[in-house]
Design an enzyme around this catalytic site. Sequence first.
Site, PDB file in Angstrom:
ATOM      1  N   ASP A 171      -4.263 -10.803  -2.549  1.00 14.72           N
ATOM      2  CA  ASP A 171      -4.924  -9.720  -2.344  1.00 14.72           C
ATOM      3  C   ASP A 171      -3.571  -8.496  -2.437  1.00 14.72           C
ATOM      4  O   ASP A 171      -3.558  -7.494  -3.282  1.00 14.72           O
ATOM      5  CB  ASP A 171      -5.732  -9.120  -1.125  1.00 14.72           C
ATOM      6  CG  ASP A 171      -6.682  -8.010  -1.272  1.00 14.72           C
ATOM      7  OD1 ASP A 171      -6.855  -7.582  -2.437  1.00 14.72           O
ATOM      8  OD2 ASP A 171      -6.865  -7.406  -0.192  1.00 14.72           O
ATOM      9  N   HIS A 254      -8.223  -5.365  -9.391  1.00 16.16           N
ATOM     10  CA  HIS A 254      -9.346  -5.414  -8.611  1.00 16.16           C
ATOM     11  C   HIS A 254     -10.744  -5.190  -9.185  1.00 16.16           C
ATOM     12  O   HIS A 254     -11.816  -5.669  -8.861  1.00 16.16           O
ATOM     13  CB  HIS A 254      -9.395  -4.458  -7.397  1.00 16.16           C
ATOM     14  CG  HIS A 254      -8.609  -4.759  -6.205  1.00 16.16           C
ATOM     15  ND1 HIS A 254      -7.165  -4.757  -6.055  1.00 16.16           N
ATOM     16  CD2 HIS A 254      -9.052  -5.266  -4.953  1.00 16.16           C
ATOM     17  CE1 HIS A 254      -6.966  -5.233  -4.928  1.00 16.16           C
ATOM     18  NE2 HIS A 254      -8.211  -5.614  -4.127  1.00 16.16           N
ATOM     19  N   HIS A 257     -11.540  -8.661 -10.422  1.00 19.14           N
ATOM     20  CA  HIS A 257     -12.318  -9.090  -9.101  1.00 19.14           C
ATOM     21  C   HIS A 257     -13.842  -9.031  -9.494  1.00 19.14           C
ATOM     22  O   HIS A 257     -14.396  -9.858  -9.179  1.00 19.14           O
ATOM     23  CB  HIS A 257     -11.671  -8.789  -7.835  1.00 19.14           C
ATOM     24  CG  HIS A 257     -12.420  -9.147  -7.047  1.00 19.14           C
ATOM     25  ND1 HIS A 257     -13.367  -8.433  -6.211  1.00 19.14           N
ATOM     26  CD2 HIS A 257     -12.444 -10.285  -5.926  1.00 19.14           C
ATOM     27  CE1 HIS A 257     -14.086  -9.096  -5.346  1.00 19.14           C
ATOM     28  NE2 HIS A 257     -13.447 -10.146  -4.908  1.00 19.14           N
ATOM     29  N   HIS A 271     -11.599 -13.486  -1.922  1.00 16.52           N
ATOM     30  CA  HIS A 271     -11.332 -12.380  -2.635  1.00 16.52           C
ATOM     31  C   HIS A 271      -9.832 -12.187  -3.176  1.00 16.52           C
ATOM     32  O   HIS A 271      -9.611 -11.850  -4.464  1.00 16.52           O
ATOM     33  CB  HIS A 271     -11.410 -11.129  -1.611  1.00 16.52           C
ATOM     34  CG  HIS A 271     -11.009  -9.725  -2.111  1.00 16.52           C
ATOM     35  ND1 HIS A 271     -11.739  -8.877  -2.761  1.00 16.52           N
ATOM     36  CD2 HIS A 271      -9.829  -9.124  -2.072  1.00 16.52           C
ATOM     37  CE1 HIS A 271     -11.082  -7.821  -3.028  1.00 16.52           C
ATOM     38  NE2 HIS A 271     -10.050  -7.915  -2.663  1.00 16.52           N
TER      39      HIS A 271
END
Length: 366
Positions: A171, A254, A257, A271
């Site tokens: 992340d 992101h 994602h 994540h």
Amino acid sequence: MNKIMISPGRYVQGAGALGDIGKHVAGLGTKALVLGGKRGLDTIQEVLEASFKEHKVSYIIEHFGGECSHPEIDRIVANIRQNDVNIIVGAGGGKALDTAKAAAYTAKIPVAIVPTIAATDAPCSALSVIYTPEGVFDSYLVLPKNPDLVLVDTAVIAQAPVRLFVSGMGDALATWFEADACAKAFAGNLPGGLSTSAALCLAKLCYDILIEYGLHAKLALEQGVATEAVEKVVEANTLLSGLGFESSGLAAAHAVHNGLTVLPETHHAYHGEKVSFGTLVQLVLENRSSRELEEVLHFCKSVGLPVTLKEIGVEQITPEKIRQVAEATCAPGETIHNQPFSVSPNTVYAAILAADAIGNAYLKQK
């Protein structure tokens, strides 16, 4: 736009820091609802109870339902109101913490955050990522302020599964590249301004710490110990990544994602593992240099982060699946539109397949 930078009211980190939680919480409220999953609560409850008793803070326990969804937030808010609680303490991983932040905002009470893993940059942010009850990305809830307190006990972090810590590095890995893209595009950050030089420097520092200390920290945690390398990477995963993404902005990594969550086979991947692959996709979209790609690929392989679709659960790669991910990645309002060039499902489709091919080629040659 003005430049805006935001941060938590107080950040506390260190081995044994949990022993001081009562002292820090007592300045915010006298009756707490402590929200978390069973594992996270079991990890902290004995120390938390002693510290709260010492500082005259009463509390009730509420177990987290598993997804940061609107029904779960509503359930916690009803519990807060029913029990006349005046502060919420979120403990555990990112989804539990995001739920605590959203419930505190709705109930208009302070929130203290106690991560028991260093798996995301959620603890420090004024943001809750909302999912459906089934685990599909729904929306971002931008909150008016950051948590009042973030307390990170690295001795607790050291006892968590190493895979979660590595996911946190995945992340955090995106932070610098997304911040850089937003700065080049003069894109707005989460509080609605432009990035400060300080926020960009923190995002770059986050990346530099990961590259320098990430593997050493992972090896230490595999022995269940918190070394100075672990302290540095916990700060990168939690504080630097949180400040960097929030006050500089999110971009393609992101968004990829979020696009990947439409494939049920990716739901078992954490994540940060999906963001790690999303970072590689962003580098391909930006046509970054071979040196930069090599550095990211080397780092990911050394710590065990995924660089291919197969590693995040996509065993059968079909044009239909990747097109579905690309369309979701480019949905209106998605952060991929903060890139300093226009994007489309076609360009993202190509970048996903190219990133997967690059990752596979790297793994074969190493």
